[in-house]
Scaffold this active site. Structure first.
Site: not given
Length: 288
Positions: A96, A172, A241
């Site tokens: 990701s 995502k 993150k």
């Protein structure tokens, strides 16, 4: 059958590689921490001594690493992927990472080597990786996504092409925005129940099947209620993150994401108290 190289043997990469081996794929692995290769070698994987050796011996390179910087280092190091990739190869990135960086990496990979890119981030966590029930949101050429379909079949319940390179990562970002904001709200609900004398361990079964139900709710609420945060299934640092990426992408395109921004701030406060490597369910401690 195409030969697969897998780089990144962490919480997700290890069970994903095991599933590929279990159905008979020829898999070569490399990991920065060599000791993580041993269980997979015992299961039939070949272990490459370097990234260069792995790339030279496979048709498809799969990545599942921590963040944008880690992907960039693997690609563009002096002896990295781009230096040894060739036309006809595919790089599939399950990580990701930032959508804008993904588009840049894909362009530089193809220009420098002729190899092509599919961004294919996954959702479903460690349980999904172990069970082969991940959902994969892909960005890339139609023919490249079609090519990877049989390769990811042992890993996933669904592969969806979302558009050109980068579209998988944008999807995502949307996924993680929902998951992260939901996790904070689940913690608030568990805390509210506890402070009012309700057994919070009953929340998940009581609300199952209702409008408040979700996989994160069923996974997180029981762990929060019982303060059982091991084994680690989702690291706080990983979701933070991804939240940072969501806020950045929103800012770049002028989208309003006030709930994601607040979740990002709260999660950062918790992470900076030496909790970054703990399971996401431990976020309940922010409310206690």
């Amino acid at each position: 059958m195409e030969k697969i190289g897998f780089i990144g043997l962490g919480l997700m990469g290890t069970p994903m590689t095991k599933r590929l081996l279990n159905v008979g794929f020829d898999v070569t692995v490399w990991n920065r921490s060599v000791d993580k290769c041993a269980p997979l070698a015992a299961a039939g994987a070949k272990v490459a001594a370097s990234v260069a050796e792995l790339v030279a011996s496979v048709d498809v390179v799969m990545l599942c690493v921590s963040d944008t910087a880690a992907v960039e280092a693997l690609l563009f190091a002096k002896d990295g992927i781009v230096a040894h990739a060739r036309a006809g190869q595919l790089v599939i990135d399950f990580s990701s990472i930032e959508p804008s960086a993904t588009r840049d990496f894909a362009s530089r990979l193809e220009t420098g080597s002729g190899a092509r890119w599919v961004d294919a981030p996954v959702s479903g966590g460690v349980p999904g990786a172990e069970a082969g029930t991940l959902v994969i949101m892909a960005g890339g050429r139609v023919e490249d996504v079609e090519r990877i379909a049989p390769l990811v079949l042992p890993l996933s319940q669904r592969l969806t092409r979302m558009g050109e390179v980068g579209a998988g990562q944008v999807t995502k970002v949307c996924n993680q925005l929902i998951v992260a904001a939901n996790a904070m709200l689940i913690a608030e609900a568990v805390s509210l129940a506890e402070r009012n004398g309700v057994d919070a361990a009953l929340l998940a079964p009581a609300l199952a099947g209702g409008f408040a139900d979700s996989k994160p709710f069923q996974m997180l609420a029981p762990r929060m209620a019982t303060s059982l945060h091991e084994p680690v299934q989702w690291k706080v640092a990983t979701l933070l993150k991804d939240l940072d990426t969501a806020v950045k992408v929103a800012r770049e395109c002028g989208a309003g994401t006030p709930l994601a921004a607040l979740a990002d701030q709260l999660m950062r406060v918790f992470a900076e108290r030496d909790n970054a490597q703990r399971d996401l369910s431990s976020i309940i401690e922010l409310y206690r």
